[in-house]
Each structure stands twice: as structure tokens, then as C-alpha cells.
Design a protein around this motif. Sequence first.
Motif, PDB file in Angstrom:
ATOM      1  N   GLY A  93     -10.982 -65.494  49.613  1.00 18.76           N
ATOM      2  CA  GLY A  93     -10.984 -65.545  51.073  1.00 18.76           C
ATOM      3  C   GLY A  93     -11.846 -66.681  51.596  1.00 18.76           C
ATOM      4  O   GLY A  93     -11.472 -67.374  52.549  1.00 18.76           O
ATOM      5  N   PHE A  94     -12.997 -66.899  50.956  1.00 19.67           N
ATOM      6  CA  PHE A  94     -13.859 -68.013  51.353  1.00 19.67           C
ATOM      7  C   PHE A  94     -13.161 -69.346  51.108  1.00 19.67           C
ATOM      8  O   PHE A  94     -13.282 -70.283  51.907  1.00 19.67           O
ATOM      9  CB  PHE A  94     -15.178 -67.967  50.578  1.00 19.67           C
ATOM     10  N   CYS A  95     -12.437 -69.427  49.992  1.00 19.60           N
ATOM     11  CA  CYS A  95     -11.670 -70.649  49.708  1.00 19.60           C
ATOM     12  C   CYS A  95     -10.618 -70.875  50.790  1.00 19.60           C
ATOM     13  O   CYS A  95     -10.459 -71.996  51.297  1.00 19.60           O
ATOM     14  CB  CYS A  95     -10.992 -70.544  48.346  1.00 19.60           C
ATOM     15  N   ASN A  96      -9.909 -69.807  51.143  1.00 20.49           N
ATOM     16  CA  ASN A  96      -8.850 -69.916  52.150  1.00 20.49           C
ATOM     17  C   ASN A  96      -9.398 -70.363  53.501  1.00 20.49           C
ATOM     18  O   ASN A  96      -8.715 -71.046  54.267  1.00 20.49           O
ATOM     19  CB  ASN A  96      -8.135 -68.573  52.314  1.00 20.49           C
ATOM     20  N   ALA A  97     -10.637 -69.963  53.787  1.00 25.86           N
ATOM     21  CA  ALA A  97     -11.258 -70.293  55.073  1.00 25.86           C
ATOM     22  C   ALA A  97     -11.929 -71.663  55.066  1.00 25.86           C
ATOM     23  O   ALA A  97     -12.529 -72.058  56.067  1.00 25.86           O
ATOM     24  CB  ALA A  97     -12.284 -69.224  55.441  1.00 25.86           C
ATOM     25  N   ARG A  98     -11.855 -72.357  53.952  1.00 20.18           N
ATOM     26  CA  ARG A  98     -12.451 -73.686  53.799  1.00 20.18           C
ATOM     27  C   ARG A  98     -13.979 -73.657  53.890  1.00 20.18           C
ATOM     28  O   ARG A  98     -14.609 -74.648  54.240  1.00 20.18           O
ATOM     29  CB  ARG A  98     -11.881 -74.682  54.821  1.00 20.18           C
ATOM     30  N   PHE A  99     -14.575 -72.509  53.566  1.00 18.93           N
ATOM     31  CA  PHE A  99     -16.030 -72.477  53.461  1.00 18.93           C
ATOM     32  C   PHE A  99     -16.434 -73.428  52.342  1.00 18.93           C
ATOM     33  O   PHE A  99     -15.863 -73.408  51.253  1.00 18.93           O
ATOM     34  CB  PHE A  99     -16.531 -71.070  53.140  1.00 18.93           C
TER      35      PHE A  99
END
Length: 250
Positions: A166-172
Motif C-alpha cells: 500500500g505504501f508503494c502504491n501511494a508513492r511513499f
Amino acid sequence: MEHPLRSSAKTAALRCGSWHLLGLLLWLLLPLSATAQAGEKMAIVEIIGSGRAPVAAENLLKLCRKYQVPTTGVYSWQNHLVAYGKAASIQAVQKNLAAVYAGSEVKFYAVPFYKFDRQRCAGKTTAKQWDNIILTANLVKDPAKQQEYLNYHDTQFQKWPEVAQGFCNARFQQLLVFRQGRQLMLVISIPHGESLDKLNPRTSLNNPRVDDWNALMKQYQEGLPGTKPGEVWVFLKPVAMPKAVPVHIK
């Protein structure tokens, strides 16, 4: 008398120039971003005032300039004043705080107990500049619950891989969690110019396990003294904002 078409063209040019200058002025008003800190050892120092009044930031800003901590890394919330930066520089700042903030509590968050970065993503490339968002909350008083919280984070990447996805998907770009006593500090780094309000919903988009994780973590966290009823994580606001450069239109 000036030709109407020529006058219109001149007016349009002036408007275009004005919009260009306005755009430049607005750009100068935006918060400065930090150079990407991927791979850097980062730390936090916090000053907590003895009362409810905000803690004056000027002395901390001076120390940050002296020890090469970007002043854009200074944040505040109520009587909490925080500096975030490279660990060696933050430690140098911390050693000088007792003299200038007598009567205040000083906390040093040396090493994060949790770290997410883009190495856990399919696309490992990081943005060149980041905006850092800092939040804080407390763990509940029960020591057993505190340990459960830490244990969950120790095994999150193995047992809850959907959270990192999810963090990857959010570009964190990076997510760090520090702890000092019961208090937690969360640093979310996103690409410069992006909005957390825009990116954060992507963590749970078609990814219900992130919602499950967040629901599970609620039992371990509570708000700091001074938070509103039901409020847990609070955002610290940047203290040092770049000054607008006046633009004179002749």
C-alpha cells in the motif's frame, strides 16, 4: 490613439506577464522540500515546554543553522517543538538544548524501530526531493500492549506484506517510526509537491488488509495530552516557511 487590436495585444501581454509573476510568487510561497534522504541515518529531537504555551522556536532554528540541519525540518504542535534531520547533526543540536531551553523536557529519538523504503517496491526509484510529514501519538500505558505493538511491526513485512505494498502504491518514499518512552514519532516522506491527502487513500485502494492493519493498531495508540477526545495522531506543522520575495511590476 492606439489601435484597438494593438491595445488588446498589449493588455494580453501584460496579463500574461502578471500571471507569470503571480505564478512565480506562489511558487516562492510553497514550503521548501528536503533533498531525498534515502539511506541516510535520520533522527529527531523534541522539546516539550513545561506549560501549554507554544515553545519559542528561534533558539532551535539558530542551532539547526549552526549544525547544518535544514530549518525546514523544524516543526511544532502546541508545546512540542521538533527538529528532524541527519542523526549526527540532530545529536549535535540536542547536546546544546539544555542550556537554551531550561525547564523544558528534551527527548532524543535516535533510531527508528520501523522503516519502510522504496527498496520494498517493484519500482525502487526514489524522487529527487521529498516533503516530510511528521505526526505524533502515544502508545497506551499497558506495557504488554506496547510490546505487542512493537512485535507486530517487527514482523509486518513478512506477515502483513499488503501494508508495504500500500505504501508503494501511494508513492511513499520512506516511512519511519521512532519511539521514546510511550511517545511515537511518525515521519512520512512523499515526493515534493504531492499531497498526503491525495496519496494516502491509495494505500488501501483494492487493498483491504491495510484497513485491517489500521483497525488492529488502534487498540495500541492514544492521543498525547492536549489532543481532542478521540484524536490520536496529530500533525506537527512546519515552523520555518520561506519568505515571499516581493515582485515589483513596472
